[in-house]
Write a protein that holds these residues in place. Structure first.
Motif, mmCIF file in Angstrom:
data_model
loop_
_atom_site.group_PDB
_atom_site.id
_atom_site.type_symbol
_atom_site.label_atom_id
_atom_site.label_comp_id
_atom_site.label_asym_id
_atom_site.label_seq_id
_atom_site.Cartn_x
_atom_site.Cartn_y
_atom_site.Cartn_z
ATOM 1 N N GLN A 64 77.633 -42.087 71.773
ATOM 2 C CA GLN A 64 78.077 -41.005 70.712
ATOM 3 C C GLN A 64 76.913 -40.771 69.633
ATOM 4 O O GLN A 64 76.917 -39.961 68.858
ATOM 5 C CB GLN A 64 79.251 -41.495 70.252
ATOM 6 N N LEU A 65 75.836 -41.695 69.846
ATOM 7 C CA LEU A 65 74.742 -41.473 68.946
ATOM 8 C C LEU A 65 74.056 -40.256 68.670
ATOM 9 O O LEU A 65 73.974 -39.528 67.621
ATOM 10 C CB LEU A 65 73.742 -42.664 68.808
ATOM 11 N N GLU A 66 73.497 -39.877 69.777
ATOM 12 C CA GLU A 66 72.915 -38.424 69.980
ATOM 13 C C GLU A 66 74.018 -37.223 69.506
ATOM 14 O O GLU A 66 73.526 -36.419 68.742
ATOM 15 C CB GLU A 66 72.345 -38.190 70.999
ATOM 16 N N LEU A 67 75.148 -37.448 70.050
ATOM 17 C CA LEU A 67 76.064 -36.282 69.611
ATOM 18 C C LEU A 67 76.289 -36.575 68.066
ATOM 19 O O LEU A 67 76.535 -35.248 67.454
ATOM 20 C CB LEU A 67 77.312 -36.580 70.241
ATOM 21 N N TRP A 68 76.451 -37.562 67.400
ATOM 22 C CA TRP A 68 76.538 -37.656 66.146
ATOM 23 C C TRP A 68 75.363 -37.185 65.335
ATOM 24 O O TRP A 68 75.641 -36.462 64.293
ATOM 25 C CB TRP A 68 76.706 -39.119 65.833
ATOM 26 N N ALA A 69 74.138 -37.276 65.582
ATOM 27 C CA ALA A 69 73.054 -37.003 65.159
ATOM 28 C C ALA A 69 72.986 -35.302 64.965
ATOM 29 O O ALA A 69 72.608 -34.930 63.951
ATOM 30 C CB ALA A 69 71.921 -37.624 65.566
ATOM 31 N N GLU A 70 73.414 -34.863 65.849
ATOM 32 C CA GLU A 70 73.130 -33.098 66.184
ATOM 33 C C GLU A 70 74.593 -32.553 65.653
ATOM 34 O O GLU A 70 74.474 -31.284 65.308
ATOM 35 C CB GLU A 70 73.090 -32.731 67.688
#
Length: 819
Positions: A788-794
């Protein structure tokens, strides 16, 4: 050699601890079979016929996903990290043992309702059932590395106290204004004029940034607080206070950056009269320290048939190690939290005489506790803990050595030294765990408020919505009622007039609002109340840039047409820097040349939005970083990296070019200080990003590395590679709705984050959305460790399946747990 060991562990052991999520497992602690459905992100939804079985299965599931985190957390809260990591952690353990989080938690179990105790017992049974089948590397990769420092370590059974103690850690993380109290005392003791100290702590600007509630909407009946100046203390005590520094910083980031100005949260709720569905929408994104794995664990807890005996159908975010859901929604209501942040911590100067201390001219015996800290690879350490009726004496500890110097210069002709004790609401046993279960099963506003009345620490802002269309706000928590003083300064412990009353502020007199005329409620750590509210909560609020921006955006969207889930998500990701709107014009009026002048041109074109691609944002934030030490060079060990307060103070000083704050050793006068800050910023960014300001990007500076809370800062590159993830760049910044906080004294890296984001849709629970920082798994290299990290960042979100039909449709794994 260590790198080779780490590599071998990563290849051979990494999958040994991955949980079984499909098929059938025997779980003797159960009374009947339980089904656990998981989706592609590892989110578990548990279905049980019995409430106790539900929590047995939650304990088992938490242990499957996050047991190392749970074990580490209980060692932190008990002051037992030296058992894991050796001598380097002894001072931290002494500090935590002195505060006594574990001692308090041990007293709380018996204060809870019978149902709550049974749920905690069931949860512990589920954890221990998992431990019966897992140990060492089969439990988690971390245990393989732990053998290097603690090769004889044995995992202990889980207990209800282990669960309750984590609430103390969260209370510390969100504890109040202790940092501000110590800083004020330090500034005064260092000889700064009291009027100048007060300029650094201005009154909350209610005319610019509206409070959460209006006094006309709720009742208050207490007399005005005694907003006094610093109490009169002996000169030698004030001299000794010059050695007092950030108490909250003395605990390393084992549980997050306690006292950080960007710890907080956003939440708001919009009534159905303004939404496209005709039902409320509720949003929450708590701002906590960035960690790997995320602070939160996503889960659903469902009774197969909701009844009085089995009343749960709840889904949301919880803490590994603690049963229930902390923030989320059930089949009737939804709720969110932000930090109320009342002043619930006070420091007292104590006059010590041997094993006694003085109150009102009479001696009282100190409470004395002997304790022993076990040290991996070393000798046990015996410690003595002392306490007064105010609380534990923190200046006895190694980490409290900055406090221990108080009293080295006792009164002339008097051998009695001074010490410092801590009064804190969380050091009194309470029943907050009852509140968690009660809110989980509440079905309407009255039941929700009844549950919230048991939520004692940390004091929070609660926003609420239900399927009947109601929206509400409730402030729960213990808030002390003081005698003399207002808690803004260390108090004389020898004068009982400064003691707290025995009773806390009554729950019914805390702010509470149901269905306000505006049709929406915003909480973002701003002042809860206006000047007419008759109780004293604190003066150290967040100064409201985030909250006012949210208020303005919601008003715009309501005026433009019905509010949607997408609108709510867009507001959460808003990165406009409202404080910069006030400050930037002064930077543009200053004459500069060279690269700085080109950077100033980027600033002139800046839209005040901290986008990742923005050159103006990069230059503005770098200028801010260099402005603070130039402007406040008189403050010594106290820095003004204070989030919204620092921003508001600077905005006021910019309107007063004759202020003495503009007089400095390195630059003198407002224009020279501003020009120097911009020159230093341009020089730094040239070194970091090149000499073409148009190519500078905020995202190149403002990145997050999700750091493992125990091994992520080991200094051993292969070990850090195993557990840390990132970096990822992000928009936003400090005191911005998209609150990716950073520490100006250290650099631009993200230190505090929206630890999760959610939108609850009361018209269609399955149309709700959520995301959290990293992933649901705590096992390095598991697919759900960082998915979920990349999704969170974007700024993306995930569909939130809540009903059984939607959960089954989204499920990829089905595990049956049988007795």
């Amino acid at each position: 050699m260590l790198a080779l060991i780490a590599s071998l562990l990563g290849v051979w052991a990494v999958r040994r601890s991955f949980p079984t999520t499909d098929g059938e497992l025997s779980l003797p602690a159960l009374g009947s079979p339980v089904t656990v459905l998981r989706d592609e992100y590892g989110v578990a939804n548990i279905y049980a016929d019995d409430a106790e079985d539900l929590f047995v299965a939650q304990g088992f599931t938490h242990a499957q996903d996050r047991f190392w985190e749970m074990d580490f957390r209980r060692h932190v809260t008990a002051g037992r990290t030296a058992e894991l990591f050796g001598e380097a952690q002894v001072e931290t353990d002494v500090y935590l043992r002195t505060m006594g989080w574990r001692r308090v938690a041990e007293q709380e179990y018996d204060l809870l309702d019978e149902d709550s105790r049974s749920y905690l017992d069931a949860y512990a049974a589920g954890v221990n059932a998992w431990l019966d089948q897992n140990d060492g590397l089969s439990a988690s990769l971390e245990y393989g590395l732990l053998g290097i420092t603690a090769d004889d370590y044995d995992i202990e059974p889980w207990t209800p106290t282990d669960s309750l103690a984590w609430l103390k850690a969260m209370a510390w993380d969100l504890g109040g204004n202790l940092q501000e109290e110590t800083d004020r005392a330090l500034l005064l003791a260092n000889g700064l004029d009291r009027d100048l100290v007060e300029e650094l702590y201005p009154a909350y600007p209610t005319e610019r940034h509206v409070p959460i509630t209006d006094t006309d909407e709720h009742d208050g009946a207490a007399p005005d607080a005694d907003l006094a100046s610093a109490p009169e203390l002996p000169d030698e005590a004030l001299d000794a206070l010059a050695n007092l520094s950030g108490v909250q910083d003395t605990i390393p980031d084992l549980i997050g950056p306690s006292g950080h100005p960007d710890l907080g949260s956003n939440s708001w709720v919009v009534s159905g009269e303004h939404t496209d569905t005709g039902s409320p929408l509720l949003t929450n994104d708590p701002h906590l320290g960035a960690s790997m794995p995320s602070t939160w664990h996503q889960i659903g807890l469902h009774c197969t048939e909701v009844s009085e005996a089995c009343p749960f159908d709840v889904s949301g975010f919880g803490f590994s190690g603690l049963p229930g859901v902390i923030i989320g929604q059930n089949d009737s209501i939804a709720w969110g939290f932000t930090n109320l942040n009342p002043d619930v911590m006070d420091l007292y100067l104590e006059r010590i005489e041997g094993d006694e201390y003085v109150v009102d001219g009479e001696k009282r015996p100190l409470e004395i506790i002997e304790d022993t800290i076990e040290v991996a690879g070393g000798e046990d350490v015996d410690i003595t803990i002392r306490a007064t009726h105010h609380g534990p004496i923190m200046s006895d500890t190694g980490l409290g050595a900055n406090l221990a110097t108080i009293g080295e210069n006792p009164s002339e002709g008097d051998d009695a030294p001074y010490a410092i004790s801590l009064s804190w609401t969380a050091l009194q046993p309470g029943a907050t765990a009852d509140a968690i279960f009660a809110m989980n099963r509440a079905r309407d506003w009255d039941e929700f408020r009844a549950g919230a009345s048991r939520f004692e620490v940390p004091a929070q802002n609660l926003v609420y919505a239900d399927e009947e269309g109601n929206i509400g706000y409730q402030a729960p928590g213990r808030v002390p009622v003081r005698g003399e003083g207002d808690g803004r300064w260390p108090a004389p412990g020898w004068d009982s007039d400064y003691d707290w009353d025995e009773e806390y502020l009554p729950f019914d007199e805390l702010p509470s609002v149901l269905n306000p005329e505006s049709g929406f409620i915003v909480t973002a750590n701003q002042s809860v109340v206006d000047e007419d509210y008759e109780h004293f909560l604190t003066t150290d609020w967040d100064y409201g840039y985030r909250s006012q921006r949210i208020n303005d955006l919601l008003a715009e969207r309501i005026a433009a047409g019905p509010v949607t889930v997408q609108d709510m998500e867009d507001v959460m990701m808003d990165s406009r820097h409202e404080a910069a709107v006030d400050i930037t014009p002064y930077l543009l009026d200053v004459e500069v040349d060279g690269v700085t002048a080109k950077a100033q041109e980027e600033l002139a074109d800046w839209d005040h939005v901290n986008d990742t691609d923005s050159a103006g944002a990069a230059f503005y934030n770098a200028t801010w970083r260099h402005l603070l030490p130039l402007l406040f060079d008189e403050l010594g060990d106290v820095d003004m990296n204070t989030g919204s307060r620092g921003m508001y103070v600077v905005s006021l000083l910019l309107e007063d070019p004759e202020s003495s704050w503009w007089e400095g050793e390195k630059a003198d006068g407002r224009e020279e200080v501003l020009a120097t800050a911009m020159d230093e910023a341009a020089e730094e960014l040239t070194d970091l990003l090149g000499d073409t300001p148009a190519d500078w990007r905020w995202g190149d500076l403002h990145t997050l590395t999700a750091t493992h809370e125990s091994f992520g800062s080991s200094g051993i590159a292969p070990v850090e590679w195993l557990f840390n993830r990132g970096p990822v760049e992000s928009s936003g910044g400090s005191s911005i709705v998209n609150a990716t906080g950073w520490n100006a004294t250290e650099g631009y890296g993200i230190t505090t984050v929206p630890s999760m984001r959610m939108v609850a849709n009361l018209a269609d629970r399955d149309a709700s959305t959520w995301i959290h920082l990293t992933g649901n798994s705590g096992h390095a290299f598991h697919p759900n460790y960082d998915d979920q990290l990349e999704l969170w960042a974007e700024g993306s979100s995930l569909p939130w399946a809540v009903t059984e039909e939607a959960v089954r449709e989204a499920s990829t794994d089905e595990l049956t747990l049988t007795p």
